[in-house]
Design a protein around this motif. Structure first.
Motif, PDB file in Angstrom:
ATOM      1  N   GLU A   4       0.851  -1.202   0.094  1.00 40.06           N
ATOM      2  CA  GLU A   4      -0.066  -0.068   0.038  1.00 40.06           C
ATOM      3  C   GLU A   4       0.864   1.447   0.044  1.00 40.06           C
ATOM      4  O   GLU A   4       1.995   1.140   0.632  1.00 40.06           O
ATOM      5  N   PHE A   5       0.366   2.244  -0.642  1.00 40.33           N
ATOM      6  CA  PHE A   5       1.233   3.581  -0.438  1.00 40.33           C
ATOM      7  C   PHE A   5       0.355   4.540  -0.037  1.00 40.33           C
ATOM      8  O   PHE A   5       0.237   5.721  -0.627  1.00 40.33           O
ATOM      9  N   LEU A   6      -0.633   4.335   0.931  1.00 37.27           N
ATOM     10  CA  LEU A   6      -1.359   5.188   1.558  1.00 37.27           C
ATOM     11  C   LEU A   6      -0.909   6.226   2.377  1.00 37.27           C
ATOM     12  O   LEU A   6       0.061   5.798   3.401  1.00 37.27           O
ATOM     13  N   ARG A   7      -1.115   7.510   2.221  1.00 34.06           N
ATOM     14  CA  ARG A   7      -0.456   8.589   2.986  1.00 34.06           C
ATOM     15  C   ARG A   7      -1.626   8.744   4.204  1.00 34.06           C
ATOM     16  O   ARG A   7      -2.882   9.057   3.817  1.00 34.06           O
ATOM     17  N   GLU A   8      -1.256   8.972   5.230  1.00 36.20           N
ATOM     18  CA  GLU A   8      -2.013   9.183   6.709  1.00 36.20           C
ATOM     19  C   GLU A   8      -2.726  10.670   6.114  1.00 36.20           C
ATOM     20  O   GLU A   8      -1.824  11.372   5.797  1.00 36.20           O
TER      21      GLU A   8
ATOM     22  N   PHE B 268       7.971  16.552  -2.182  1.00 33.05           N
ATOM     23  CA  PHE B 268       8.644  15.956  -1.092  1.00 33.05           C
ATOM     24  C   PHE B 268      10.289  16.661  -1.106  1.00 33.05           C
ATOM     25  O   PHE B 268      11.202  15.972  -0.648  1.00 33.05           O
ATOM     26  N   LEU B 269      10.029  17.978  -1.238  1.00 35.39           N
ATOM     27  CA  LEU B 269      11.333  18.666  -1.159  1.00 35.39           C
ATOM     28  C   LEU B 269      11.135  20.083  -0.289  1.00 35.39           C
ATOM     29  O   LEU B 269      11.707  21.007  -0.394  1.00 35.39           O
ATOM     30  N   LYS B 270      10.228  19.624   0.680  1.00 29.77           N
ATOM     31  CA  LYS B 270      10.014  20.898   1.576  1.00 29.77           C
ATOM     32  C   LYS B 270      10.833  20.600   2.904  1.00 29.77           C
ATOM     33  O   LYS B 270      10.881  19.633   3.668  1.00 29.77           O
TER      34      LYS B 270
ATOM     35  N   PHE C  82      11.135  14.166   8.401  1.00 31.31           N
ATOM     36  CA  PHE C  82      10.202  13.332   8.512  1.00 31.31           C
ATOM     37  C   PHE C  82      10.004  12.454   9.632  1.00 31.31           C
ATOM     38  O   PHE C  82      10.799  12.106  10.156  1.00 31.31           O
ATOM     39  N   GLY C  83       8.661  12.118  10.044  1.00 31.18           N
ATOM     40  CA  GLY C  83       8.414  11.320  11.183  1.00 31.18           C
ATOM     41  C   GLY C  83       7.231  10.328  10.811  1.00 31.18           C
ATOM     42  O   GLY C  83       7.087  10.012   9.584  1.00 31.18           O
TER      43      GLY C  83
ATOM     44  N   CYS D  45       6.137   5.106   8.991  1.00 34.32           N
ATOM     45  CA  CYS D  45       6.422   4.498   7.620  1.00 34.32           C
ATOM     46  C   CYS D  45       7.799   5.003   7.315  1.00 34.32           C
ATOM     47  O   CYS D  45       8.775   4.190   7.055  1.00 34.32           O
TER      48      CYS D  45
ATOM     49  N   PHE E 133       2.739  14.070  13.537  1.00 30.61           N
ATOM     50  CA  PHE E 133       3.954  14.149  12.684  1.00 30.61           C
ATOM     51  C   PHE E 133       3.794  14.670  11.608  1.00 30.61           C
ATOM     52  O   PHE E 133       4.724  15.278  10.541  1.00 30.61           O
ATOM     53  N   LYS E 134       2.336  15.252  11.097  1.00 31.16           N
ATOM     54  CA  LYS E 134       2.014  15.891   9.830  1.00 31.16           C
ATOM     55  C   LYS E 134       0.598  16.189  10.228  1.00 31.16           C
ATOM     56  O   LYS E 134      -0.040  15.773  10.892  1.00 31.16           O
TER      57      LYS E 134
END
Ligand code: UDX
Length: 458
Positions: free
Chosen positions: A152-156, A268-270, A275-276, A279, A338-339
């Motif tokens: 899976e590639f699900l983002r929270e 994803f260059l922010k 990152f936390g 995953c 974490f986000k």
């Protein structure tokens, strides 16, 4: 199709609910009876936008039900998704004991042949072990197991949307029959039948996802390779931010222009606190270990991991430089998750920031729109408030640690008035330096040099 979902954590709950919404009959189970009881009573143990709407409707229509009895779930299904946790061990390897346990349980309880799918993030070659365990522990003669990997590639925070509108669906299979079964299972999504998970008007049309068929080992590698690359990109941006601070560039200008090259891409260059979550940090660590075990030194990822671990220290350097003595200082914290759009605080940089502030004797007061309950379990004695203005009241510094949209839209003029010293240290580059300066703040962020902030420690 009749599906079983084993493991009602984040992945299992989202996948199970969405697969039911896609028209399948799903029975979900978990080894935590309290969790199942809560779900049966309509309580969702995680905060995930839109999940409540999808879950409510599929439960009401009888397409998803929960049972504490894993054997029942196995027997009543043809396809089984394994969605159990694979947390890191002390050494950083993935702990596969839950997968092993479930494999033996499936083998023992199955009375008919099944397709068994790994959805949990697992290291390459787990599929081999899974297949072997199913064969060894099978108890009913003639029962056959096919194994597949479907990472899976699900983002929270956007998991439901991601499930219905993925960029790609990756399946690792050994037999044509498994490929056909999985193609059929995902047909509604491959055909783009879902305009929007909550069926809102004005949803932009969505591109149909790529259906990528690979070997099982490749599918397992794709998951770790994707998440590790995302971590690599973030750490790259963070080193650029440090460089910008020294050389006078602005990391946002740099990453924006760099990201316009389609070979690189702007996402994803922010830069910021790093990152936390459960995953990216865990998957990078597991991938490094996996490579090590295979005799490959993934030094590139080790460096990305190290850069990430140092981000909290970089933020605290700024805080200390500005506040001089930390003991007795009142520090307000905006954001613990974490986000944004999640209540997940696992490996959240904010947790580490708060821990270190408290260790230095600072007085911390924190707020987060969703994560305060979870934070209370980690810091029971911290002062929390639902009201960001109260968090700012009398503070010597305000730290932005999660970029919730609610925080961006605060009345910053009022925040300034509430604070004892108008010092804002923005760990997520959420606010605009010029605007903050105009409002009278001492403002610091990552990699965005600000003439007025230089003296305050940027
Ligand atoms: C990740 C992957 O994106 C997803 O595909 C996978 O299936 C699960 O892991 P998630 O853990 O939900 O998803 O978080 P993600 O959106 O990837 O963000 C991870 C962390 O990186 C967050 O702490 C975020 O704040 C940080 N981040 C992200 C940055 O610091 N900079 C960025 O540019 C992007």
């Amino acid at each position: 199709m009749k599906l079983a979902v084993i493991g009602c954590g984040y992945v299992g709950l989202v996948s199970g609910s969405c697969l039911a919404e896609a028209g399948h009959e799903v029975i979900a189970t978990d080894n935590d009876p309290a969790r199942i009881a809560a779900l049966q009573a309509g309580k969702i143990p995680i905060y995930e936008p839109h999940l409540d709407i999808v879950l409510d409707s599929v439960v009401r229509e009888g397409r998803l039900r929960f049972t504490p009895d894993a054997a029942e779930a196995v027997r009543e299904s043809d396809v089984i998704f394994i969605c159990v946790g694979t947390p890191p061990t002390e050494s950083g390897d993935a702990d596969l004991s839950a997968i092993d346990h479930v494999a033996r349980m499936i083998a023992k309880e199955s009375r008919t042949s099944k397709l068994v799918i790994e959805k949990s993030t697992v290291p390459a070659q787990t599929g081999e072990h899974l297949k072997r365990a199913l064969e060894i522990y099978a108890t009913t003669p003639g029962v056959k197991f096919r194994v597949a990997s479907n990472p899976e590639f699900l983002r929270e925070g956007t998991a439901v949307e991601d499930f219905f509108h993925p960029d790609r669906i990756v399946i690792g299979v050994e037999e044509k029959e498994s490929e056909q079964q999985l193609r059929e299972l995902y047909r509604p999504i491959l055909e783009g039948q879902f305009r929007c998970p909550v069926h809102q008007p004005n949803c932009p049309p969505v591109a149909t996802p790529d259906f990528v068929v690979t070997t099982i080992a490749s599918a397992e590698l794709i998951k770790h390779a994707s998440n590790s690359f995302l971590g690599l990109k973030i750490s790259y941006a963070n080193v650029l931010a440090d460089l910008c601070e020294r050389l006078g560039g602005n990391v946002e200008e740099v990453t924006r222009a760099v990201g316009l090259d389609p070979r690189i891409g702007g996402k994803f260059l922010k830069a910021g606190l790093g990152f936390g979550g459960f995953c990216l940090p865990k998957d990078i660590q597991a991938f490094i270990k996996l490579a090590e075990g295979a005799g490959v030194d993934f030094g590139l990822l080790k460096e990305a991991e190290l850069v990430n671990k140092q981000r909290v220290g970089r933020l605290l350097e700024k805080v200390k430089k500005a506040l001089w003595v930390m003991k007795g200082k009142q520090i307000g914290v905006l954001g613990i998750a974490f986000k944004p759009n999640t209540d997940d605080i696992r490996l959240a940089p904010a947790i580490e920031v708060i821990r270190r502030l408290l260790a230095e004797g600072a007085e911390v007061r924190a707020t987060d729109p969703e994560a305060m309950e979870r934070a209370r379990a980690v810091f029971p004695n911290l002062r929390y408030s639902k009201d960001p203005y109260e968090v700012a009241r009398g503070a010597d510094a305000l730290l932005v640690l999660t970029e919730w949209e609610q925080f961006r839209r605060l009345d910053w003029k009022r925040i300034r008035k509430e604070m004892a010293r108008p010092l804002v240290i923005d760990g997520r580059n959420m606010l605009r330096p010029a605007e903050m300066r105009e409002l009278g703040f001492e403002y610091m962020s990552f990699g965005r040099p600000d003439p007025s902030a230089v003296t305050a420690g940027q």
